[in-house]
Design a protein around this motif. Structure first.
Motif, PDB file in Angstrom:
ATOM      1  N   PHE A   1       0.836  -1.217   0.000  1.00  0.00           N
ATOM      2  CA  PHE A   1       0.000   0.000   0.000  1.00  0.00           C
ATOM      3  C   PHE A   1       0.869   1.265   0.000  1.00  0.00           C
ATOM      4  CE2 PHE A   1      -3.305  -2.891   2.076  1.00  0.00           C
ATOM      5  CZ  PHE A   1      -3.958  -3.104   0.873  1.00  0.00           C
ATOM      6  N   ASP A   2       2.044   1.197   0.657  1.00  0.00           N
ATOM      7  CA  ASP A   2       2.980   2.344   0.603  1.00  0.00           C
ATOM      8  C   ASP A   2       3.315   2.652  -0.843  1.00  0.00           C
ATOM      9  OD1 ASP A   2       3.291   2.644   3.295  1.00  0.00           O
ATOM     10  OD2 ASP A   2       5.196   1.534   3.431  1.00  0.00           O
TER      11      ASP A   2
ATOM     12  N   GLU B   1       0.453   4.080  -2.820  1.00  0.00           N
ATOM     13  CA  GLU B   1       0.229   5.471  -2.405  1.00  0.00           C
ATOM     14  C   GLU B   1       1.229   6.402  -3.081  1.00  0.00           C
ATOM     15  OE1 GLU B   1      -1.534   6.105   1.710  1.00  0.00           O
ATOM     16  OE2 GLU B   1       0.561   6.667   1.971  1.00  0.00           O
ATOM     17  N   LYS B   2       2.453   5.908  -3.188  1.00  0.00           N
ATOM     18  CA  LYS B   2       3.518   6.701  -3.824  1.00  0.00           C
ATOM     19  C   LYS B   2       3.099   7.179  -5.219  1.00  0.00           C
ATOM     20  CE  LYS B   2       7.952   5.160  -5.130  1.00  0.00           C
ATOM     21  NZ  LYS B   2       8.982   4.143  -4.869  1.00  0.00           N
TER      22      LYS B   2
ATOM     23  N   GLY C   1      -0.131   7.338  -6.216  1.00  0.00           N
ATOM     24  CA  GLY C   1      -1.522   7.804  -6.209  1.00  0.00           C
ATOM     25  C   GLY C   1      -2.498   6.788  -6.786  1.00  0.00           C
TER      26      GLY C   1
ATOM     27  N   GLU D   1      -5.303   4.038  -6.233  1.00  0.00           N
ATOM     28  CA  GLU D   1      -6.295   3.648  -5.226  1.00  0.00           C
ATOM     29  C   GLU D   1      -6.375   2.121  -5.140  1.00  0.00           C
ATOM     30  OE1 GLU D   1      -9.431   6.168  -4.620  1.00  0.00           O
ATOM     31  OE2 GLU D   1      -9.622   4.818  -2.911  1.00  0.00           O
TER      32      GLU D   1
ATOM     33  N   TYR E   1      -5.527  -1.217   7.626  1.00  0.00           N
ATOM     34  CA  TYR E   1      -5.324  -0.540   6.339  1.00  0.00           C
ATOM     35  C   TYR E   1      -6.379   0.521   6.034  1.00  0.00           C
ATOM     36  CZ  TYR E   1      -2.661  -4.886   5.777  1.00  0.00           C
ATOM     37  OH  TYR E   1      -1.813  -5.937   5.960  1.00  0.00           O
TER      38      TYR E   1
ATOM     39  N   HIS F   1      -6.907   3.462   6.794  1.00  0.00           N
ATOM     40  CA  HIS F   1      -6.534   4.851   6.499  1.00  0.00           C
ATOM     41  C   HIS F   1      -6.095   5.006   5.049  1.00  0.00           C
ATOM     42  CE1 HIS F   1      -2.931   2.713   7.600  1.00  0.00           C
ATOM     43  NE2 HIS F   1      -2.163   3.700   7.182  1.00  0.00           N
ATOM     44  N   ARG F   2      -5.898   3.879   4.348  1.00  0.00           N
ATOM     45  CA  ARG F   2      -5.473   4.010   2.941  1.00  0.00           C
ATOM     46  C   ARG F   2      -6.298   3.179   1.965  1.00  0.00           C
ATOM     47  NH1 ARG F   2       0.297   1.668   4.183  1.00  0.00           N
ATOM     48  NH2 ARG F   2       0.873   3.557   3.081  1.00  0.00           N
TER      49      ARG F   2
END
Ligand code: BGP
Length: 471
Positions: A107-108, A111-112, A114, A116, A157, A159-160
């Motif tokens: 997920f990191d 996120e890097k 963008g 989803e 997870y 929060h993301r």
């Protein structure tokens, strides 16, 4: 044609691409003993001929792979969590921290860029222990184990990850009780009552997961996921029309419960007439009223139905089969290709259930040939795949024009992975070629195919580039 914020992307499942089947405390899943796919024989232990044990080694190459997906401009990536990485047996009180940490890293990385995440909580990978010691979803205690697992994911997870799917192709349990429902008892010893009781447990688990998700975070969006395969009457005979209606309803019952919160009348009639008695525990009826936020589905093909036993021949197909359609051509694996069936399905589901829709699987399994291009780079000239995806996406566009709210589209197996039904590598769906063969050989190097650059342009133009390609 496509709305702003349309979620373009691709889909995978842990057991078909992660590999690392026994690393960092992961327990065995039912896939680890299914070396030859859904209809092949099971083994007692994992055997070296099981390609899924190593998959495409995403577990160690996730950074490179996510960078490649980001290179296409992905807005969304549908992935599943391997249940047995988090709860190796399935019935433990505490989760496995090393398993949780792996998905933190994934997920990191998403996120890097963008991207989803769209997370399938259970995608044909029930912990083997639950299958062998509880007979999978036949046992009501599975609801408790599943809810504990889902809660662990939501809290870790949440929060993301905003988008969640409860069960992959939940309706496939009727055809594939072991792969879909972790049911250890051989299929030929199961009655319809056994299967519908297991389905009931899953439906209650799914509804209670929706409830819990909203309590934990009202922004969560939780969807169900069904294998869609529209059934057309083989002829205009009213008997064939009714046969098609009944076959469609076998699948749509799952959507009725998920989207309207109760079993429909036709299902109750079917149960009554077939001596099927479902045991409801106190509170089940209330639980089912927690309906999903959206409906997601896989779409690969359509089939026909007939009331005439002489014409009732089962063709090849994605888990659930049907009578082949004389008007359609088929893929190398015999799955009939029907882009308009996707527009039809989107309209049908919207008309009947009034929930936003998400196409979370669609694609062409084909044999690819790696070649060296003029500039010396290796690639695949997969115009057949581009044609398939273009035709289907144009029909998604038509459905949007019809007024159907479609959230997004994730093509199946966006990077080559091991097939679910046949356990082959050679049945490829990806935009990215992975050098691995059916005998397990290969360097595991990744090579973008021609479709990679095509899809990148589709995403960059939010589907506008498709219009120029209309036939
Ligand atoms: C669906 C499954 C996927 C996937 C896909 C393609 O039924 O949800 O896991 O694999 O079909 O099927 P196959 O891999 O058998 O070609």
């Amino acid at each position: 044609m496509f709305p702003e914020n349309f979620l373009w992307g691709g889909a995978v499942a842990a057991n078909q691409y992660e590999g690392a089947y026994n690393e960092d405390g992961k327990g065995l899943s039912i896939q680890d003993v299914l070396p030859h796919g859904v209809r092949g024989a099971r083994t007692k232990e994992p055997t070296p001929d099981n390609l899924k044990l190593k998959g495409i080694d995403f577990y160690h190459r996730y950074k490179e792979d996510i960078a490649l997906l980001a290179g296409m401009g992905f807005k969304v990536f549908r992935l599943s969590i391997a249940w047995s990485r988090i709860f190796p047996r399935g019935d433990e009180e505490e989760p496995n921290e090393a398993g949780l940490a792996f998905y933190d890293r994934v997920f990191d990385e998403l996120e890097k860029y963008g991207i989803e995440p769209l997370v399938t909580i259970s995608h044909y990978e029930t912990p083997l222990y639950l299958a062998e010691h509880y007979d999978g979803w036949r046992d009501r205690r599975m609801i408790h184990f599943y809810l504990r697992y889902a809660k662990t994911l939501f809290e870790r997870y949440g929060h993301r990850v905003r988008y969640w799917l409860t069960f992959n192709e939940i309706n496939s349990i009727l055809e594939s009780p072991f792969m879909s429902g972790g049911i250890n008892t051989p299929a030929d010893q199961l009655t319809e009552s056994d299967l519908y009781q297991a389905i009931h447990h899953e439906l209650v688990a799914s509804a209670l997961t929706v409830k819990m998700a909203h309590e934990i975070n009202p922004d969560f969006r939780v969807g169900c996921m069904v294998l869609s395969m529209p059934v057309y009457p083989l002829t205009p005979s009213p008997d064939d029309v009714i046969a098609a209606m009944e076959q469609n309803r076998k699948n749509e019952m799952f959507l009725e419960v998920h989207a309207r919160g109760a079993y429909p009348g036709y299902a109750k009639r079917y149960f009554r007439e077939h001596g099927i008695r479902i045991r409801f525990a106190p509170g089940d009826e209330e639980a089912l009223k927690n309906t999903v936020d959206f409906i997601s589905f896989s779409y690969y093909m359509s089939v026909c139905a007939t009331a005439d036993p002489a014409k009732n021949i089962r063709g090849e197909g994605n888990l659930l089969g049907g009578v082949p359609n004389p008007c359609l051509k088929a893929s190398d694996w015999g799955w009939q290709i029907d882009p308009k069936g996707l527009r039809y399905t989107l309209n049908e589901f919207w008309d009947k259930f009034r929930k936003p829709l998400f196409v979370v699987e669609n694609g062409l399994g084909a044999v690819d040939r790696l070649i060296t291009g003029e500039d010396g780079t290796k690639t695949v000239e997969d115009d057949y795949r581009i044609g398939y995806l273009r035709d289907h996406l144009l029909q998604v566009g038509e459905a949007i024009e019809d007024g159907v709210p479609v959230i997004g589209y994730t093509s199946w197996g966006c990077i080559d992975l091991v097939s679910a039904s046949t356990a082959q590598m050679s049945k490829r769906y990806g935009f990215i070629y992975v050098d691995r063969n059916d005998d397990g050989s290969g360097t595991l190097e990744r090579y973008p195919k021609k479709s990679y650059f095509w899809y990148k342009e589709v995403i960059r133009t939010n589907g506008e580039s498709l219009c120029e390609q209309k036939n």
